[in-house]
Design an enzyme around this catalytic site. Structure first.
Site, PDB file in Angstrom:
ATOM      1  N   TYR A  86      -7.100   2.271   5.890  1.00  8.87           N
ATOM      2  CA  TYR A  86      -6.140   1.158   5.441  1.00  8.87           C
ATOM      3  C   TYR A  86      -6.158   0.117   6.542  1.00  8.87           C
ATOM      4  O   TYR A  86      -5.369  -0.904   6.362  1.00  8.87           O
ATOM      5  CB  TYR A  86      -4.618   1.707   5.486  1.00  8.87           C
ATOM      6  CG  TYR A  86      -4.118   2.436   6.665  1.00  8.87           C
ATOM      7  CD1 TYR A  86      -3.918   1.779   7.975  1.00  8.87           C
ATOM      8  CD2 TYR A  86      -3.801   3.685   6.539  1.00  8.87           C
ATOM      9  CE1 TYR A  86      -3.551   2.609   9.017  1.00  8.87           C
ATOM     10  CE2 TYR A  86      -3.128   4.593   7.591  1.00  8.87           C
ATOM     11  CZ  TYR A  86      -3.109   3.890   8.976  1.00  8.87           C
ATOM     12  OH  TYR A  86      -2.774   4.484   9.988  1.00  8.87           O
ATOM     13  N   LYS A 101       2.304   4.550   1.404  1.00  7.67           N
ATOM     14  CA  LYS A 101       2.349   5.183   2.889  1.00  7.67           C
ATOM     15  C   LYS A 101       2.034   6.410   2.777  1.00  7.67           C
ATOM     16  O   LYS A 101       3.013   7.358   2.110  1.00  7.67           O
ATOM     17  CB  LYS A 101       3.860   4.713   3.446  1.00  7.67           C
ATOM     18  CG  LYS A 101       3.816   5.275   4.723  1.00  7.67           C
ATOM     19  CD  LYS A 101       5.171   4.669   5.487  1.00  7.67           C
ATOM     20  CE  LYS A 101       5.420   4.795   6.967  1.00  7.67           C
ATOM     21  NZ  LYS A 101       4.658   6.164   7.430  1.00  7.67           N
ATOM     22  N   CYS A 143      25.365  45.139   9.022  1.00  4.88           N
ATOM     23  CA  CYS A 143      23.901  44.709   9.192  1.00  4.88           C
ATOM     24  C   CYS A 143      23.229  44.903   7.898  1.00  4.88           C
ATOM     25  O   CYS A 143      23.337  45.927   7.212  1.00  4.88           O
ATOM     26  CB  CYS A 143      23.138  45.420  10.293  1.00  4.88           C
ATOM     27  SG  CYS A 143      21.578  44.802  10.109  1.00  4.88           S
ATOM     28  N   ASP A 178       1.810  10.283   3.824  1.00  7.49           N
ATOM     29  CA  ASP A 178       2.282  11.095   4.665  1.00  7.49           C
ATOM     30  C   ASP A 178       1.439  12.188   5.240  1.00  7.49           C
ATOM     31  O   ASP A 178       1.186  13.170   4.895  1.00  7.49           O
ATOM     32  CB  ASP A 178       3.365  11.975   3.787  1.00  7.49           C
ATOM     33  CG  ASP A 178       4.433  12.361   4.849  1.00  7.49           C
ATOM     34  OD1 ASP A 178       4.411  12.111   6.150  1.00  7.49           O
ATOM     35  OD2 ASP A 178       5.509  13.003   4.402  1.00  7.49           O
ATOM     36  N   CYS A 220      17.469  48.438  14.965  1.00 11.74           N
ATOM     37  CA  CYS A 220      17.693  47.858  13.799  1.00 11.74           C
ATOM     38  C   CYS A 220      16.301  47.530  13.568  1.00 11.74           C
ATOM     39  O   CYS A 220      15.530  46.879  14.196  1.00 11.74           O
ATOM     40  CB  CYS A 220      18.537  46.592  13.762  1.00 11.74           C
ATOM     41  SG  CYS A 220      18.533  45.620  12.521  1.00 11.74           S
ATOM     42  N   GLU A 234       0.868  -1.171  -0.134  1.00 13.36           N
ATOM     43  CA  GLU A 234       0.056  -0.066  -0.132  1.00 13.36           C
ATOM     44  C   GLU A 234       0.759   1.253  -0.077  1.00 13.36           C
ATOM     45  O   GLU A 234       2.050   1.267   0.607  1.00 13.36           O
ATOM     46  CB  GLU A 234      -0.850  -0.076   1.251  1.00 13.36           C
ATOM     47  CG  GLU A 234      -1.902  -1.009   1.467  1.00 13.36           C
ATOM     48  CD  GLU A 234      -2.271  -1.288   2.953  1.00 13.36           C
ATOM     49  OE1 GLU A 234      -2.246  -0.180   3.578  1.00 13.36           O
ATOM     50  OE2 GLU A 234      -3.116  -2.234   3.043  1.00 13.36           O
ATOM     51  N   CYS A 293      20.246  47.694   8.483  1.00  7.44           N
ATOM     52  CA  CYS A 293      20.584  48.880   9.223  1.00  7.44           C
ATOM     53  C   CYS A 293      21.831  49.543   8.912  1.00  7.44           C
ATOM     54  O   CYS A 293      22.393  50.745   9.411  1.00  7.44           O
ATOM     55  CB  CYS A 293      20.093  49.041  10.715  1.00  7.44           C
ATOM     56  SG  CYS A 293      21.525  48.120  11.592  1.00  7.44           S
ATOM     57  N   LYS A 324      10.543   2.842   3.329  1.00  4.37           N
ATOM     58  CA  LYS A 324      10.623   4.465   3.079  1.00  4.37           C
ATOM     59  C   LYS A 324      11.513   4.817   1.894  1.00  4.37           C
ATOM     60  O   LYS A 324      12.434   4.181   1.608  1.00  4.37           O
ATOM     61  CB  LYS A 324      11.112   4.934   4.275  1.00  4.37           C
ATOM     62  CG  LYS A 324      10.435   4.626   5.525  1.00  4.37           C
ATOM     63  CD  LYS A 324       9.331   5.663   6.016  1.00  4.37           C
ATOM     64  CE  LYS A 324       9.900   6.694   6.554  1.00  4.37           C
ATOM     65  NZ  LYS A 324       9.731   7.090   7.941  1.00  4.37           N
ATOM     66  N   CYS A 375      24.079  41.718  14.735  1.00  2.00           N
ATOM     67  CA  CYS A 375      23.984  43.254  14.445  1.00  2.00           C
ATOM     68  C   CYS A 375      23.485  43.884  16.065  1.00  2.00           C
ATOM     69  O   CYS A 375      22.683  43.292  16.625  1.00  2.00           O
ATOM     70  CB  CYS A 375      22.877  43.651  13.579  1.00  2.00           C
ATOM     71  SG  CYS A 375      22.096  45.146  13.955  1.00  2.00           S
TER      72      CYS A 375
END
Ligand code: IVH
Length: 671
Positions: A227, A118, A410, A120, A433, A116, A413, A316, A428
């Site tokens: 399932y 799987k 930064c 998620d 800022c 089947e 700023c 998997k 920073c």
């Protein structure tokens, strides 16, 4: 005999996996990819296989998922909802097949397997009595889940009545998921409304199921594939395929078209590979194939081991990877001024999701990858929308690629930035800022802080740019007109926002403390502080000694708290919040000189007089602390009905066990 090193590693793994379980199941906020989680789990299993004496009831191998969160009523499963073992590759599947055949069949016989998809998503159980849907629950810890009946009833795919003839009682198991296209649309809508977007369809499904208001769930595009079954009264099927056919006849949605029954391990691997090739063309996310022994009689004979059936395994898929080019490096400034690099990528579709950004975390990571702008890279999306750069294709270098220097100023700023040798990112340090300001505001309104809905980055930026707010306190002074100046703001949304802002004024003190963004004061520390100080004022006036006297608070955190309250700008902000009507609710305050000051309690078993939470509060009110597991540091174990391993451990360690009557005396309540 287990050596000290392995024992320590085992304890570490238990703690780490239990934490990830909490994050994944109770907060929908996983920190690691499935593959990373699986690796941790395998390491744990390997240790436990070699040293069975290391297994404790607290080991995550002994439970499935995390224990149920508290906001929904607990809902026990009549038949436990187990989890699946994983096979990472063909070889591991062959081992699984061989072991079943060796132990249960003549070795020459090939086994029939149902393969089947799987899905998620999120596992749930539906209970039908006399054909009527009477209950729906999450998996929880496999034994007790959460009652989410009202939410489940809003899902179109799920019938409220079964088609006759039906079994008297039926527990159906299935996976709730969201189609990829619906997921993208949902995230766009979340963004427009200023709400948090979801990292992937699975988190979106999980978050949607755990809404306290079923009307919100009803808006979400949730789907189901059933399932399997738990209890089934009066009907017997002889194969897994027949079970699926029966479920379909009853009116339940089943993915029979994509389920195949094959003979022998080689055919299973072939099916797995075919599905992997088609994976990216499917309308939903699947993360592998679930392979089940088809014959129910054989399933019953095989039974289960610890937390999973011996008759099924998940094969998997490896994480999806694609190649693309790094076009530029963006710099993100966080609320504490930390500057993190983000790779801007030539957009590439990784299994149905377009990715154009990848997190690089820090400059150590850039160095480790030897990443340069213009590089061809492999990106990997392990379920989440934001992928990682896993590899640079050095052979594709032309020589034009550019190194990524540490920033000297930064990006927002232009203040000079500094990287201390102890840290992996530069910072920073300009308190004004604007990038930090917006991040601080986002943090303040976030779910775990003041929980003001409908205010995302877009909305906050507009409010700042329109001059309506300069700090978080200004949010409480907004008028309806101010709100209407935001894009897409109608009456209904403005009303919702007004309510949400108003009700945040009385959030618990711990949420405000967390929201203020004091360095090193995370959710947990904020809770601890709120349990020790009744008001913000008390905390602001405390001394370093008072802070350090708190068990969980160390020098670094104490210093940071003192710095915060020693900063005149922060004091002004707190005054402004106070004047605007922000009045956080005090929490249970632990007595400094209560009858149980300094004592550690572990509560176990079912209590007759209190809920566990109430008993914990009694301990805390009397000045004590509670812990989850018994150790030498435990002073008392309060043992209720059918107390198990924790009581046994207490006896072994010589820790005093008390019953409810003695407990009442200790905490000073009259029964
Ligand atoms: S069977 C005992 N079938 O994968 C059998 N599970 O860890 C347990 N899942 O909890 C599950 N698609 O959430 C089964 N076709 C499928 C599935 C499936 C997705 C999920 C389910 C389960 C997890 C396994």
């Amino acid at each position: 005999m287990i050596d000290l090193f392995t024992q320590q590693r085992h304890a570490e793994l238990c703690e780490e996996i239990n934490r990830h379980n909490q994050l994944y199941y109770n907060h929908d906020l996983p920190e690691v990819t499935d593959a990373e989680y699986d690796d941790l789990f395998r390491e744990l299993q390997a240790i436990e296989e070699r040293y069975p004496e290391a297994i404790t009831p607290e080991s995550p191998s002994q439970k499935v998922g995390a224990s149920a969160a508290e906001k929904f009523a607990p809902s026990p499963h009549a038949v436990p909802m187990l989890s699946l073992k994983n096979a990472k590759n063909a070889e591991e599947f062959h081992d699984f097949d061989t072991s079943i055949r060796k132990n249960f069949l003549a070795q020459s016989a090939e086994l029939d397997y149902a393969c089947e998809m799987k899905m998620d998503g999120v596992a749930i159980e539906l209970t039908y009595k006399e054909g009527k849907l009477i209950k729906a629950s999450t998996r929880g810890d496999g034994f007790v889940g959460e009652d989410i009946t009202e939410n489940i009833k809003t899902i179109n795919d799920i019938p409220h009545s079964l088609t006759a003839p039906y079994p008297g009682t039926l527990d159906v198991r299935g996976e709730i998921y969201i189609d990829l296209a619906d997921f993208q649309e949902l995230n766009r809508a979340q963004e427009d409304a200023g709400d948090k977007t979801f990292a992937n369809p699975r988190n979106a499904a999980a978050g949607s199921l755990r809404q306290l208001d079923a009307k919100v769930t009803a808006q979400r595009p949730l789907r189901i594939f059933c399932y399997g079954v738990g209890r089934i009264q009066g009907v017997k099927t002889s194969t897994q395929i027949e079970t699926l056919q029966l479920l379909r006849k009853l009116g339940l949605r089943v993915n029979l078209e994509e389920t195949t029954c094959v003979s022998g391990a080689d055919e299973v691997i072939k099916t797995f590979q075919q599905l992997q090739d088609r994976r990216d063309t499917l309308p939903f996310e699947i993360d592998g194939v679930v392979v089940k022994v088809n014959e129910i009689a054989l399933q019953e004979e095989l039974g289960m081991v610890s937390r999973s059936p011996r008759w099924a395994i998940a094969l998997k898929f490896p994480p999806r990877q694609e190649q693309t080019i790094v076009e530029k490096i963006g710099l993100q400034v966080g609320r504490t001024g930390a500057i993190t690099p983000v790779a801007h990528l030539k957009p590439v579709i990784v299994s149905g999701v377009t990715v154009s950004r990848a997190s690089l975390h820090n400059w150590d990571e850039i160095e480790r990858l030897d990443l340069r702008v213009g590089d061809h890279v492999i990106v990997e999306r392990a379920g989440d929308v934001i992928p990682d750069v896993v590899k640079v294709l050095l052979e594709k270098r032309t020589g034009d690629e550019q190194q990524i220097p540490l920033p000297t100023e930064c990006p927002e700023c232009n203040a000079p930035v500094h990287k201390s040798p102890a840290e992996v990112v530069p910072r920073c340090n300009n308190p004004h800022c604007p990038a930090q300001a917006i991040e601080r505001m986002k943090h303040f309104v976030s779910r775990d802080a003041m929980d003001i809905e409908s205010l995302g980055e877009k909305q906050l930026t507009q409010l700042i740019n329109n001059g309506k707010i300069t700090d978080v306190a200004d949010l409480y002074l907004l008028s309806k007109e101010d709100m209407f100046a935001m894009d897409r703001m109608g009456d209904a949304l403005a009303e919702k926002l007004t309510l949400s802002i108003a009700s945040s004024k009385t959030q618990p003190l711990s949420k405000l403390l967390f929201g203020l963004g004091i360095r090193h004061v995370g959710k947990n520390t904020a809770k601890i502080l709120a349990r020790r100080f009744a008001t913000l004022d008390e905390l602001a006036k405390c001394t370093v000694d008072q802070l350090i006297a708190i068990h969980e608070i160390g020098d670094k955190v104490a210093q940071s708290i003192l710095n915060y309250f020693g900063n005149p700008e922060k004091i002004l902000l707190l005054q402004k919040l106070h004047q605007a009507g922000v009045q956080p609710q005090g929490e249970v305050v632990i007595q400094q000189d209560g009858p149980l000051t300094g004592k550690v309690f572990v509560i176990t078993g079912t209590l007759a007089k209190w809920s566990r939470k109430e008993a914990e509060e009694l301990v805390e009110e009397a000045g004590g602390r509670t812990a989850g597991s018994v150790s030498k540091k435990t002073d008392y174990v309060l043992a209720g009905e059918s107390a198990g391993s924790k009581l046994a451990k207490a006896e072994k360690l010589g820790v005093e066990a008390v019953d409810e009557a003695t407990f009442a005396l200790l905490v000073g309540v009259v029964l």
